[in-house]
Scaffold this active site. Sequence first.
Site, PDB file in Angstrom:
ATOM      1  N   SER A   1       0.881  -1.174   0.000  1.00  0.00           N
ATOM      2  CA  SER A   1       0.000   0.000   0.000  1.00  0.00           C
ATOM      3  C   SER A   1       0.913   1.216   0.000  1.00  0.00           C
ATOM      4  CB  SER A   1      -0.859  -0.020   1.275  1.00  0.00           C
ATOM      5  OG  SER A   1      -1.476   1.234   1.500  1.00  0.00           O
TER       6      SER A   1
ATOM      7  N   TYR B   1      -2.815  -0.867  10.521  1.00  0.00           N
ATOM      8  CA  TYR B   1      -2.899  -1.219   9.092  1.00  0.00           C
ATOM      9  C   TYR B   1      -1.557  -0.943   8.405  1.00  0.00           C
ATOM     10  CZ  TYR B   1      -4.381  -1.356   4.207  1.00  0.00           C
ATOM     11  OH  TYR B   1      -4.482  -1.647   2.870  1.00  0.00           O
TER      12      TYR B   1
END
Length: 245
Positions: A142, A155
Site C-alpha cells: 500500500s 494497518y
Amino acid sequence: MPRRLPEVAVVTGASSGIGAATARTLADEGFAVVLGARRSERLETLASDIVRAGGNATFLATDVTIPGEVTALADLAVATYGRIDVLVANAGVMPLSPLRALRVAEWERMVDVNVKGLLNSIAAVLPQMEAQGGGHIVTLGSVGSHLVAPAAAVYCGTKFAAWAITEGLRQESAGRIRATVISPGAVATELPDGVADPDVAAATRAFYADAIDADAVARAILYAVNQPAEVAVNEIILRPTAQAF
Ligand code: NDP
C-alpha cells in the site's frame, strides 16, 4: 490472445475488488486462474464467468489465516493445472481506528490476515515454485507501506510488514523466484466498508472520493508478471492522480 502454454496464477482475496479484477485480467491474458477467498459463492460466479468467456478457472473456499486451507488452494492449482507460476497474495482487511480506541480484536484481525495470511500464502506455494525451478510472488502492500497516518497505525504496520517480507523474499530467491510488491493508494473496492469506528469512517469515505478503479491495479500486476524472465519488477506504487499522500 492465448499464451503458448497456460501459465497458472493463484489469487487470494479473489471474491471482490483488486483480487477479482486481477483474476479477470490474468484470465483474459490466458492464465489459468485458481481463486481463493472465504465467500465461495462469489468465487463460483467469477470462475463461471471466466470459463464462459473461454478461460480456465477453478476456485476453493479459503481463509488465508488457516494454513491448511491455503495449502489446499495451492494443491488444487497443482492437481488441476500442474504448476503454480504466479501467486497474487492479495487478501487483506483495513478496519482503521486510532490506537486509543483499543479495538484490539480488529488489530489482531489485520495482523492475522494481512501478515500471517500473507506468510501462509507464501508458504503454500514456495515449495512448488522451488521444485519447478521458478515462479513469481506478487504481494499487496500500500502507500501505507511507506507512510503512516493517524488511525492507520496497525494497518500501516501490516503493510510495512508486507513490504519487508516481499523484499526479503526477493533477496533470498534471486535467480529463481521473482517478487513484486504492488503499493496502491485509494482504490474503489469494498475495503473501506470494513471501517467500523464511526469517527474514522467518514474521513475514510472522504479520502476515497478520488479512488481509482481496481482494474488500474490489475493492469499494474499484469505489467509485472508479463515481463521477460530476466526482468523483475520489484515494486509498483500507483495512486489516484489527485491523491497527495
Ligand atoms: P476488498 O475488501 O474488496 O477485497 C478484500 C479481499 O480479501 C476479499 O476478496 C476478501 O474475501 C479477502 N479476504 C479478507 N479476509 C480474508 C481471509 N481471512 N481469507 C481469505 N480472504 C480474505 O479490498 P481490496 O480489493 O481493496 O483489497 C485487496 C488488497 O489490496 C488488500 O490487501 C488491501 O490491503 C490492498 N490495498 C487496497 C487498497 C484500496 O484502496 N482498496 C489500497 C492499498 C492496498 P472474503 O471476504 O470473501 O474472504
